[in-house]
Design a protein around this motif. Structure first.
Motif, mmCIF file in Angstrom:
data_model
loop_
_atom_site.group_PDB
_atom_site.id
_atom_site.type_symbol
_atom_site.label_atom_id
_atom_site.label_comp_id
_atom_site.label_asym_id
_atom_site.label_seq_id
_atom_site.Cartn_x
_atom_site.Cartn_y
_atom_site.Cartn_z
ATOM 1 N N ALA A 1 37.753 42.363 44.310
ATOM 2 C CA ALA A 1 37.515 40.992 44.764
ATOM 3 C C ALA A 1 36.598 40.982 45.978
ATOM 4 C CB ALA A 1 38.845 40.314 45.087
ATOM 5 N N TRP A 2 36.806 41.921 46.875
ATOM 6 C CA TRP A 2 35.935 42.003 48.054
ATOM 7 C C TRP A 2 34.486 42.216 47.624
ATOM 8 C CZ3 TRP A 2 32.637 45.854 49.670
ATOM 9 C CH2 TRP A 2 32.091 45.699 50.947
ATOM 10 N N ALA A 3 34.270 43.131 46.699
ATOM 11 C CA ALA A 3 32.912 43.416 46.239
ATOM 12 C C ALA A 3 32.298 42.208 45.543
ATOM 13 C CB ALA A 3 32.920 44.627 45.311
ATOM 14 N N ALA A 4 33.097 41.514 44.725
ATOM 15 C CA ALA A 4 32.574 40.346 44.010
ATOM 16 C C ALA A 4 32.223 39.222 44.976
ATOM 17 C CB ALA A 4 33.596 39.868 42.986
ATOM 18 N N ARG A 5 33.093 38.966 45.961
ATOM 19 C CA ARG A 5 32.801 37.920 46.942
ATOM 20 C C ARG A 5 31.537 38.233 47.726
ATOM 21 N NH1 ARG A 5 38.562 37.394 47.567
ATOM 22 N NH2 ARG A 5 38.527 39.112 49.061
ATOM 23 N N GLU B 1 36.325 45.281 30.137
ATOM 24 C CA GLU B 1 37.737 44.923 30.045
ATOM 25 C C GLU B 1 38.026 43.884 31.113
ATOM 26 O OE1 GLU B 1 40.084 48.430 30.775
ATOM 27 O OE2 GLU B 1 39.288 48.732 32.787
ATOM 28 N N ILE B 2 38.836 42.893 30.776
ATOM 29 C CA ILE B 2 39.156 41.833 31.728
ATOM 30 C C ILE B 2 40.181 42.309 32.744
ATOM 31 C CG2 ILE B 2 41.028 40.818 30.369
ATOM 32 C CD1 ILE B 2 38.362 38.982 32.525
ATOM 33 N N GLY B 3 40.914 43.368 32.431
ATOM 34 C CA GLY B 3 42.005 43.801 33.291
ATOM 35 C C GLY B 3 41.550 44.500 34.558
ATOM 36 N N GLY B 4 42.247 44.214 35.666
ATOM 37 C CA GLY B 4 42.034 44.919 36.917
ATOM 38 C C GLY B 4 40.695 44.608 37.555
ATOM 39 N N ALA B 5 40.227 45.540 38.390
ATOM 40 C CA ALA B 5 38.976 45.348 39.119
ATOM 41 C C ALA B 5 37.797 45.174 38.180
ATOM 42 C CB ALA B 5 38.729 46.533 40.054
ATOM 43 N N ASN B 6 37.852 45.784 37.011
ATOM 44 C CA ASN B 6 36.734 45.650 36.078
ATOM 45 C C ASN B 6 36.499 44.199 35.685
ATOM 46 O OD1 ASN B 6 35.564 48.212 35.645
ATOM 47 N ND2 ASN B 6 37.353 48.853 34.473
ATOM 48 N N GLY B 7 37.565 43.404 35.612
ATOM 49 C CA GLY B 7 37.411 42.000 35.283
ATOM 50 C C GLY B 7 36.800 41.196 36.409
ATOM 51 N N VAL B 8 37.314 41.374 37.624
ATOM 52 C CA VAL B 8 36.823 40.574 38.752
ATOM 53 C C VAL B 8 35.470 41.062 39.246
ATOM 54 C CG1 VAL B 8 38.047 41.907 40.534
ATOM 55 C CG2 VAL B 8 37.477 39.519 40.955
ATOM 56 N N ARG B 9 35.225 42.366 39.223
ATOM 57 C CA ARG B 9 33.930 42.878 39.676
ATOM 58 C C ARG B 9 32.787 42.412 38.780
ATOM 59 N NH1 ARG B 9 35.183 49.175 41.388
ATOM 60 N NH2 ARG B 9 35.668 48.749 43.583
ATOM 61 N N ALA B 10 33.100 42.123 37.515
ATOM 62 C CA ALA B 10 32.053 41.678 36.602
ATOM 63 C C ALA B 10 31.357 40.427 37.121
ATOM 64 C CB ALA B 10 32.640 41.424 35.218
ATOM 65 N N ALA B 11 32.096 39.550 37.806
ATOM 66 C CA ALA B 11 31.478 38.351 38.373
ATOM 67 C C ALA B 11 30.451 38.737 39.425
ATOM 68 C CB ALA B 11 32.541 37.435 38.966
ATOM 69 N N GLY B 12 30.761 39.727 40.250
ATOM 70 C CA GLY B 12 29.811 40.195 41.249
ATOM 71 C C GLY B 12 28.629 40.916 40.648
ATOM 72 N N TRP B 13 28.875 41.705 39.605
ATOM 73 C CA TRP B 13 27.769 42.401 38.943
ATOM 74 C C TRP B 13 26.802 41.394 38.329
ATOM 75 C CZ3 TRP B 13 31.905 45.699 35.998
ATOM 76 C CH2 TRP B 13 32.412 46.669 36.871
ATOM 77 N N ALA B 14 27.336 40.361 37.681
ATOM 78 C CA ALA B 14 26.475 39.349 37.072
ATOM 79 C C ALA B 14 25.680 38.610 38.138
ATOM 80 C CB ALA B 14 27.320 38.366 36.260
ATOM 81 N N SER B 15 26.330 38.281 39.255
ATOM 82 C CA SER B 15 25.633 37.591 40.341
ATOM 83 C C SER B 15 24.500 38.437 40.889
ATOM 84 C CB SER B 15 26.619 37.233 41.459
ATOM 85 O OG SER B 15 25.962 36.659 42.555
#
Length: 371
Positions: A45-49, A116-130
């Motif tokens: 989440a920190w990385a995505a934010r 995979e939607i589970g765990g950090a892989n799911g939330v980090r994907a938002a940051g990777w896309a951004s």
């Protein structure tokens, strides 16, 4: 291709925005669907934010919004979750992988998808896309988290990971052309271990046309919905179980914990001693990144591919296998996995026997507390 019709959501072209404020809900939901794995959502989440604060909010789009020829880049971290907490990514890995993929396929990436939607892989994907400036597809390949890269709906649909690309924190980029999914897992795991047991990778790169009927749609939206539920004051284990049609296996305290990084995985076990109404009971969890089995008196009470999740008994927030600690007060729940994993091919790929356990799949019934 043999399409998996069960994973297809109603066709529409909706979009939604994920900004810094939405990351917490996404992270809470991804932690639940991680089944103990997928990486630590706090660092994710920190990385995505951070990525969104620099590059802006990311659009979450339905598969129907993409043209058939649009190239989809699945991304996910590979390795031991315990290592990924200490060896943080550089932030350059998504760009390195996209550059290599676009060179190989000869066209631009139009959307990013969480492997995979589970765990950090799911939330980090938002940051990777951004960071890449592309939309995030409202879909993934698991509907939860599994420890091996060929344990994805695309594999069951007949797609092959003809090209896999890995990038590590040092900046190394490795491209392989495996023969099939199991070879992709072997080769990628070896490269991951050489990189320190953590790396970012893509596999099953596909067009939108290939993705139709081969991915699990609306998984990002579902994770956000579950996370928003957990953000409501007073939400506890019972409310989460009702939403997921989950069964409570035991509430108690972790009294034994054995965990080690072996071969690029976090492997081990945890024993929960029951308290309150569960006093006198012991449930043992078997772990390979994710929670694979729940055993009581040597008998399986829940098994993969159904998600088995350890929750903080008070907040109902999901705990990763890498964050379990002796003495934690927890509740263990399990619920029915996505229907594709209950097919014969799905159980063969992700059931107990796929991890070397000579026990049958023990399906959790769908039990709604509102009924």
């Amino acid at each position: 291709m043999n399409p998996i019709t069960a994973v297809t959501a109603p066709r529409d072209s909706y979009t939604q925005l994920v900004d810094e404020g939405a990351i917490e809900a996404l992270a809470l939901g991804c932690a639940v669907f991680g089944a103990g794995g997928g990486g630590n959502v706090e660092t994710g989440a920190w990385a995505a934010r951070h990525a969104i604060s620099v590059h802006g909010p990311v659009e979450v789009v339905a598969l129907e919004a993409l043209d058939d020829d649009d190239l989809i880049l699945p991304l996910h971290a590979i390795g031991a979750p315990t290592v990924s907490q200490e060896m943080l990514p550089s932030g350059n890995e998504p760009g390195l992988i996209r550059t290599e993929v676009e060179r190989i396929f000869g066209k631009p990436v139009r959307a990013l998808m969480a492997g995979e939607i589970g765990g950090a892989n799911g939330v980090r994907a938002a940051g990777w896309a951004s960071s890449l400036g592309v939309p995030l597809l409202d879909a993934d390949g698991m509907g939860r988290a599994f420890p091996e890269i060929d344990m994805v709906s695309m594999q069951l649909a007949g797609l092959k990971p003809d090209v896999i690309v890995l990038a590590d924190v040092q900046g190394n980029v490795t491209t392989c052309r495996p023969l099939d999914g199991p070879w992709a897992e072997r080769l990628a795991r070896a490269v991951c271990v050489a990189s320190g047991s953590t790396a970012l990778m893509t596999s099953y790169v596909m067009t939108a046309a290939q993705a139709r009927g081969a991915v699990i749609e609306r998984s990002v939206s579902r994770a956000i919905e579950v996370g928003q539920l957990l953000q409501r004051p007073g939400t506890g284990v019972a409310a989460l179980c009702e939403t997921l049609d989950a069964t409570q296996l035991i509430t108690g305290k972790i009294v034994e914990l054995d965990r080690a990084d072996v071969g690029g995985f976090a492997r081990g076990s945890a024993v929960i001693s029951g308290t309150g109404n569960d006093r006198g009971r012991l449930v043992r969890l078997e772990i390979q990144n994710e929670n694979l089995l729940a055993l009581e008196d040597g008998v399986a009470v829940a098994t993969t591919p159904d998600p088995i999740v350890v929750l903080d008994a008070e907040s109902a927030h999901a705990l990763g296998t890498d964050t379990l600690q002796y003495g934690q007060r927890v509740t263990v729940i399990a619920w029915p996995c996505h229907p594709i994993w209950r097919s014969d091919a799905g159980v063969q790929k992700t059931g107990p026997s796929a991890f070397g356990y000579e026990i049958p799949f023990r399906p959790i019934p769908a039990v709604s507390l509102s009924q």
